[in-house]
Motif scaffolding. Structure first.
Motif, PDB file in Angstrom:
ATOM      1  N   SER A 356       0.845  -1.200   0.000  1.00 17.71           N
ATOM      2  CA  SER A 356       0.000   0.000   0.000  1.00 17.71           C
ATOM      3  C   SER A 356       0.878   1.247   0.000  1.00 17.71           C
ATOM      4  CB  SER A 356      -0.931  -0.001   1.215  1.00 17.71           C
ATOM      5  OG  SER A 356      -0.195   0.048   2.416  1.00 17.71           O
ATOM      6  N   SER A 357       0.239   2.432   0.115  1.00 19.63           N
ATOM      7  CA  SER A 357       0.980   3.683  -0.001  1.00 19.63           C
ATOM      8  C   SER A 357       0.544   4.674   1.059  1.00 19.63           C
ATOM      9  CB  SER A 357       0.771   4.297  -1.396  1.00 19.63           C
ATOM     10  OG  SER A 357      -0.599   4.606  -1.600  1.00 19.63           O
ATOM     11  N   THR A 358       1.358   5.710   1.231  1.00 20.94           N
ATOM     12  CA  THR A 358       1.044   6.811   2.133  1.00 20.94           C
ATOM     13  C   THR A 358       1.538   8.098   1.490  1.00 20.94           C
ATOM     14  OG1 THR A 358       1.252   7.629   4.407  1.00 20.94           O
ATOM     15  CG2 THR A 358       3.221   6.692   3.432  1.00 20.94           C
ATOM     16  N   SER A 359       1.054   9.239   1.979  1.00 23.60           N
ATOM     17  CA  SER A 359       1.449  10.502   1.358  1.00 23.60           C
ATOM     18  C   SER A 359       1.648  11.578   2.401  1.00 23.60           C
ATOM     19  CB  SER A 359       0.397  10.954   0.333  1.00 23.60           C
ATOM     20  OG  SER A 359      -0.851  11.182   0.972  1.00 23.60           O
ATOM     21  N   SER A 427      22.264  24.735  -5.587  1.00 23.92           N
ATOM     22  CA  SER A 427      22.660  25.564  -4.448  1.00 23.92           C
ATOM     23  C   SER A 427      21.716  26.752  -4.340  1.00 23.92           C
ATOM     24  CB  SER A 427      24.100  26.048  -4.630  1.00 23.92           C
ATOM     25  OG  SER A 427      24.493  26.872  -3.557  1.00 23.92           O
ATOM     26  N   PRO A 428      21.153  26.955  -3.112  1.00 29.82           N
ATOM     27  CA  PRO A 428      21.313  26.068  -1.959  1.00 29.82           C
ATOM     28  C   PRO A 428      20.360  24.876  -2.055  1.00 29.82           C
ATOM     29  CG  PRO A 428      19.894  27.880  -1.371  1.00 29.82           C
ATOM     30  CD  PRO A 428      20.332  28.143  -2.789  1.00 29.82           C
ATOM     31  N   SER A 429      20.589  23.857  -1.214  1.00 26.31           N
ATOM     32  CA  SER A 429      19.670  22.732  -1.092  1.00 26.31           C
ATOM     33  C   SER A 429      19.380  22.503   0.390  1.00 26.31           C
ATOM     34  CB  SER A 429      20.253  21.468  -1.718  1.00 26.31           C
ATOM     35  OG  SER A 429      21.389  21.020  -1.004  1.00 26.31           O
ATOM     36  N   HIS A 430      18.174  22.051   0.691  1.00 19.93           N
ATOM     37  CA  HIS A 430      17.762  21.810   2.073  1.00 19.93           C
ATOM     38  C   HIS A 430      16.989  20.513   2.155  1.00 19.93           C
ATOM     39  CE1 HIS A 430      19.124  25.795   3.126  1.00 19.93           C
ATOM     40  NE2 HIS A 430      18.329  26.343   2.215  1.00 19.93           N
ATOM     41  N   ASN A 431      17.012  19.901   3.351  1.00 26.71           N
ATOM     42  CA  ASN A 431      16.362  18.606   3.566  1.00 26.71           C
ATOM     43  C   ASN A 431      15.322  18.678   4.670  1.00 26.71           C
ATOM     44  OD1 ASN A 431      18.192  17.443   1.713  1.00 26.71           O
ATOM     45  ND2 ASN A 431      19.679  17.029   3.345  1.00 26.71           N
ATOM     46  N   THR A 432      14.368  17.779   4.596  1.00 27.47           N
ATOM     47  CA  THR A 432      13.490  17.463   5.713  1.00 27.47           C
ATOM     48  C   THR A 432      13.305  15.955   5.687  1.00 27.47           C
ATOM     49  OG1 THR A 432      11.397  17.992   6.821  1.00 27.47           O
ATOM     50  CG2 THR A 432      11.319  17.716   4.428  1.00 27.47           C
ATOM     51  N   THR A 433      12.760  15.367   6.726  1.00 28.20           N
ATOM     52  CA  THR A 433      12.665  13.905   6.797  1.00 28.20           C
ATOM     53  C   THR A 433      11.233  13.454   7.012  1.00 28.20           C
ATOM     54  OG1 THR A 433      13.138  13.905   9.173  1.00 28.20           O
ATOM     55  CG2 THR A 433      15.007  13.622   7.681  1.00 28.20           C
ATOM     56  N   PHE A 434      10.968  12.225   6.579  1.00 24.89           N
ATOM     57  CA  PHE A 434       9.673  11.577   6.753  1.00 24.89           C
ATOM     58  C   PHE A 434       9.920  10.201   7.356  1.00 24.89           C
ATOM     59  CE2 PHE A 434       6.150   8.895   5.255  1.00 24.89           C
ATOM     60  CZ  PHE A 434       5.048   9.656   5.649  1.00 24.89           C
ATOM     61  N   ALA A 435       9.313   9.911   8.511  1.00 25.73           N
ATOM     62  CA  ALA A 435       9.494   8.623   9.193  1.00 25.73           C
ATOM     63  C   ALA A 435       8.475   7.635   8.625  1.00 25.73           C
ATOM     64  CB  ALA A 435       9.315   8.787  10.691  1.00 25.73           C
ATOM     65  N   LEU A 436       8.962   6.664   7.881  1.00 29.31           N
ATOM     66  CA  LEU A 436       8.103   5.669   7.216  1.00 29.31           C
ATOM     67  C   LEU A 436       8.161   4.353   7.976  1.00 29.31           C
ATOM     68  CD1 LEU A 436       6.398   4.722   4.728  1.00 29.31           C
ATOM     69  CD2 LEU A 436       8.583   4.067   3.677  1.00 29.31           C
ATOM     70  N   THR A 437       7.004   3.799   8.306  1.00 26.14           N
ATOM     71  CA  THR A 437       6.912   2.477   8.927  1.00 26.14           C
ATOM     72  C   THR A 437       6.185   1.546   7.972  1.00 26.14           C
ATOM     73  OG1 THR A 437       6.846   3.416  11.155  1.00 26.14           O
ATOM     74  CG2 THR A 437       6.087   1.145  10.897  1.00 26.14           C
ATOM     75  N   VAL A 438       6.820   0.429   7.613  1.00 26.02           N
ATOM     76  CA  VAL A 438       6.208  -0.580   6.754  1.00 26.02           C
ATOM     77  C   VAL A 438       5.775  -1.746   7.634  1.00 26.02           C
ATOM     78  CG1 VAL A 438       6.505  -2.086   4.762  1.00 26.02           C
ATOM     79  CG2 VAL A 438       7.670   0.129   4.835  1.00 26.02           C
ATOM     80  N   ASN A 439       4.474  -1.991   7.672  1.00 32.48           N
ATOM     81  CA  ASN A 439       3.919  -3.079   8.470  1.00 32.48           C
ATOM     82  C   ASN A 439       3.605  -4.276   7.582  1.00 32.48           C
ATOM     83  OD1 ASN A 439       3.836  -1.597  10.951  1.00 32.48           O
ATOM     84  ND2 ASN A 439       2.088  -0.466  10.139  1.00 32.48           N
ATOM     85  N   PRO A 440       3.640  -5.485   8.162  1.00 33.11           N
ATOM     86  CA  PRO A 440       3.365  -6.680   7.349  1.00 33.11           C
ATOM     87  C   PRO A 440       1.921  -6.702   6.855  1.00 33.11           C
ATOM     88  CG  PRO A 440       3.452  -7.237   9.667  1.00 33.11           C
ATOM     89  CD  PRO A 440       3.908  -5.811   9.558  1.00 33.11           C
ATOM     90  N   ALA A 441       1.733  -7.309   5.693  1.00 27.64           N
ATOM     91  CA  ALA A 441       0.391  -7.393   5.119  1.00 27.64           C
ATOM     92  C   ALA A 441      -0.538  -8.221   5.995  1.00 27.64           C
ATOM     93  CB  ALA A 441       0.458  -7.983   3.714  1.00 27.64           C
TER      94      ALA A 441
END
Length: 901
Positions: A356-359, A427-441
């Motif tokens: 499946s997917s998330t956004s 340049s410049p470049s910047h980051n942010t993060t996304f915490a992804l959890t993959v659960n079993p089907a």
């Protein structure tokens, strides 16, 4: 223990000598100069005496032993105990244009800062203010350290240097001071000097506090960064400051910081201020910030050309052992209005099942200059996952939708996805993060079941810890502590009930126990345990109340009952105790086999803490309304954490911990009328979890299958050479007296460097023996050799479909948590001394505590979670093993544990 007698005698002696016109031995004074000088007199004590200084107290002198420079240093205090302050003081006038006062100190203080210390004050007699430039400091051997402070042009000051000793024998405290200097302030430079610290020191900056240096460990750029604070606890602010004038082309100040703060912002922090001395204003450009590991983050602030500013960068630590705070700063610069942007995502985390997917929405904002096109990309995805941006690029100020899709083969676990935005040419470049959890089907998404609603000041909010579950049919009932109190117990016990095998839940809080809920009278309650009595159709939750006097021992055992399927609960009945003794770690179970001769009996195990953890049992035959007198097994064993189980023939088997040294068991074959001798299951070798975590000290988790076979799991390091970390191990028995060899559950390789603890074992009661379905939840550290500031605690799961002979691949659940995100107790940070698991229709259902960064203004966000619908018991090809077994290092095998509440 310290005795005040010597202090009282000293004060009495002082009074007697005063009546005789005699001074106390060792007290003397030097005359101050007639008027304040614009320089420091005798700053390095190289006259060989204290001339120029006014001395007071018990011991003031000069010494040739280890001065900071030259031949002499001032020595305040003595190598023999003395009573009170030994001080020297000098009055001076700051030169025109202002100056920096600095001095060096070296304190030898084998006691604690409660009793002995070095300190220094700077009194501005012109302004009528006094600053403590050296906070009370007590270190066994500090070495030479510098303190500096800014003084105002033309103001008169008095500097007082002090060493305090409380005259306690065996720990005399003394302090050497040297090289007191008054350096005129040069006109501010135009621009920032040594902003990247690449000359390898703090030149251009004024340093103050206990720990200021440069480091080559992980700078933002180049080779060096400033480091304020230390990896060992320090006391107070460590700061660097620089005064500068803004050139005509500059409009912005920027710097980068990276704070390591395993505590909370109440006690430790990073902070930065920018004083516009031209305008007479001060702005806090970095508010107090405490994050376990922030990573490098940028701060910007507008500046006005031609104005003079002072930038002060600070890291504050409260000197508490185990959670030292330090901050790295780098790349301090003045900038013109070059185009720049910021990037963020909301939500910043998401969970998906395989296939499946998330956004999330990725937003950008203009920081400076004109808006340009931001190109977007993502990295750090697990195998079998793809990232799609819509649109693929935006003009700064716009937003895009990131969709992460996973294949059915994507590995389960937690991943940090890095989202990168870049202006043209990168340049410049910047980051942010996304915490992804993959659960079993085979299992649902991570679901929060309950949270702490209480606000009483005794407890830590919002926290929930230490769950137990029990299942009968499709109904699962869980109970847990809500609002954990530091030295034992909680605000109340919470309950959560599912009637569809753990897919959906209702929850609430037990009435009639504590003053916080439903009219109870007890201050706290601890140690929830759940059972179901099929004969009487009653659900029960056993709790350990702690009396209103605040005594940390449990007063007895209470039982709340539910007769409508676990959704409403009566006030509790007294089951065991309430006789002045202390109780702990109760567990409850009922005989639910209709053909058993003792069908409908319910049993409670507990221990009497006031009798050396004496094991006791009590029986009820009327659905928990009344309970029989407590009785001890034969031989009066000592231990705790027993988990009674009932075989189909009515035999009760009670595995328990013998205070951490072994796992043993005793039985009853007559419905609890008597309890037999103990039989040893195994000795225990335990690696203590790092980071100050309260790890349950090897308490067992026990379950039973349809045939009556008992399975007991606990944490143990015997299969890892040198005991660097624990595995979860297991032993089984069909009669409670003869037990199988201990097997290692193959969560990972014995050389993995990880640590596993606090197991919650579940067995499908519709299966047995070679086809028994087992589910095991547990907590783990991926890196066993972590610290309070670096440990990453996570929940794991593994399963077996053949009674534990072979196991599935282990999987991680949720995102890692830090020690700062979970409740603190007198025995360490806490998710629970135990957890539990129930297998329903082939799926393993458990509740577990997960801590997250709080966003609601409370200190914690630690709540009860589950995998909705449970995790499928899959089994797998990885075989359990019984060898090789190593001898644990001395002091490991028989680690005696304390009473746990």
């Amino acid at each position: 223990m310290r005795h005040p007698t010597s202090r009282r005698l000293r004060r009495q002696l002082t009074a007697i000598l005063a009546t005789l016109g005699l001074p106390l031995l060792g007290a003397f004074a030097l005359s101050a100069p007639a008027s304040a000088a614009t320089t420091i007199t005798n700053p390095g004590f190289e006259t060989g005496d204290l001339s120029g200084w006014t001395a007071s107290g018990a011991a003031t002198s000069v010494t040739t032993s280890g001065p900071h420079s030259g031949t002499y240093a001032a020595l305040l205090g003595s190598t023999s105990p003395i009573n009170g302050d030994s001080s020297i003081a000098q009055t001076f006038t700051a030169p025109s244009g202002g100056a920096t006062l600095a001095f060096w100190y070296n304190v030898t203080c084998p006691d604690t800062v409660t009793y002995d210390w070095a300190t220094a004050t700077l009194a501005d007699t012109t302004a009528g203010t006094t600053a403590t430039v050296l906070a009370k400091t007590c270190l066994a051997s500090s070495g030479w350290r510098q303190v500096s402070a800014t003084v105002v042009s033309g103001h008169n000051y008095t500097l007082t240097l002090t060493s305090h000793d409380d005259n306690y024998p065996g720990d005399p405290t003394y302090t050497r001071y040297d090289d007191v200097t008054l350096t005129p302030t040069p006109p501010p430079s135009t621009g920032i000097t040594n902003g990247g610290f690449e000359i390898g020191n703090l030149s251009g900056w004024t340093a103050s506090g206990p720990a200021t240096s440069v480091t080559t460990s992980g700078p933002h750029s180049g080779t060096y960064a400033a480091q304020l604070g230390s990896t060992s606890p320090t006391n107070g602010d460590s700061s660097i400051a620089q005064t500068f004038a803004v050139p005509s082309e500059s409009t912005q100040l920027s710097f980068w910081y990276n704070v390591t703060c395993p505590d909370t912002v109440t006690y430790d922090w990073a902070r930065a201020t920018l004083a516009d001395t031209t305008a007479g204003t001060t702005a806090t450009v970095l508010a107090k910030t405490c994050v376990a590991s922030s990573g490098w983050k940028q701060v910007t602030a507008p500046v006005t050309a031609g104005h003079t500013y002072t930038l002060t960068l600070t890291s504050h630590d409260d000197n508490y052992s185990g959670d030292s705070t330090y901050t790295k700063y780098d790349d301090v610069a003045l900038n013109s209005s070059a185009p720049d942007f910021g990037i963020s995502d909301s939500p910043a985390s998401g969970s998906v099942t395989q296939g499946s997917s998330t956004s999330t929405t990725v937003s950008t904002a203009v920081v400076s200059g004109t808006a340009q096109t931001v190109s977007l990309s993502a990295s750090g995805l697990p195998t079998g996952a793809t990232a799609t941006f819509n649109p693929t690029s935006v003009t700064a100020g716009g937003a895009s939708t990131l969709t992460i899709a996973t294949a059915s083969s994507a590995p389960t676990g937690s991943y940090t996805v890095t989202i990168t935005g870049a202006y043209p040419e990168g340049s410049p470049s910047h980051n942010t993060t996304f915490a992804l959890t993959v659960n079993p089907a085979g299992g649902g998404a991570l679901l929060q079941v309950s949270t702490d609603p209480f606000t009483d000041t005794d407890a830590q909010h919002a926290t929930q810890v230490e769950p137990d579950t029990f299942a009968y049919g499709n109904t699962v009932v869980a109970a847990f502590q809500v609002g954990r109190v530091f030295d034992g117990g909680s605000s109340d016990l919470g309950w959560a009930t599912s009637t569809d095998g753990g897919t959906t839940w209702t929850h609430g809080f037990l009435p009639g126990i504590t003053v916080n809920s439903g009219g109870g009278t007890y201050a706290r309650v601890s140690d929830a345990s759940v059972a179901y009595d099929a004969r009487h159709n009653v659900w029960m939750i056993a709790g350990l109340p702690i009396d209103s006097a605040g005594n940390a021992a449990g007063a007895g055992i209470l039982v709340n009952r539910s007769t409508n399927g676990g959704t409403t609960w009566t006030n509790p009945v007294n089951a065991i105790g309430f006789d002045g003794q202390g109780y702990d770690k109760q567990w409850i179970v009922c005989d639910d086999t209709s053909t058993s001769p003792h069908y409908g009996n319910c049993y409670i195990e507990a221990d009497i803490t006031s009798s050396g953890n004496a094991e006791i049992m009590s029986t009820s035959t009327d659905g928990g309304l009344t309970w029989g007198a407590a009785s001890q097994p034969a031989g009066s064993p000592s231990g705790l954490g027993g988990q009674p189980l009932v075989q189909p023939n009515g035999t009760v088997i009670v595995p328990f911990s013998t205070n951490g040294s072994a796992i043993e068991a005793f039985t009853s074959t007559d419905g609890g009328a008597s309890w037999g001798n103990v039989n040893t299951i195994s000795s225990v070798s335990v690696h203590r979890a790092a980071g100050g975590l309260r790890d349950g000290s090897g308490l067992p988790s026990a379950e039973i299958d349809a045939s009556g076979k008992v399975y007991v799991a606990w944490q143990d390091c015997r299969f890892r050479s040198g005991c660097p970390g624990n595995d979860i191990v297991m032993s089984t028995s069909t009669n409670g007296t003869i037990w199988s060899a201990v097997t290692r559950i193959p969560i990972d390789a014995v050389t993995s460097g990880s640590d596993h603890f606090i197991p919650g074992l579940g067995v499908d009661h519709a299966t047995s023996s070679a086809t028994a379905k087992l589910g095991l939840y547990y907590y783990f550290y991926p890196d066993a050799n972590c610290t309070a500031s670096t440990c990453q605690l996570q929940v794991g799961f593994i399963s077996s479909t053949d009674g534990g002979s072979t196991w599935s691949t282990a999987q991680a659940i949720g995102t890692p948590m830090t020690m700062a995100q979970i409740a603190n107790t007198s025995q360490g940070t806490m998710v629970g001394d135990y957890i539990s698991c129930s297998v329903v229709n082939g799926k393993s259902v458990a509740l577990f505590a997960i801590g997250k960064a709080p966003t609601n203004g409370q200190t914690f966000d630690e709540a009860m979670y589950t995998m909705a619908g449970g995790l499928l018991v899959r089994g797998g090809p990885i075989r359990a093993t019984t060898a090789p077994v190593y001898t644990a290092p001395a002091g490991i095998t028989s680690r005696i544990i304390r009473t746990l509440r």
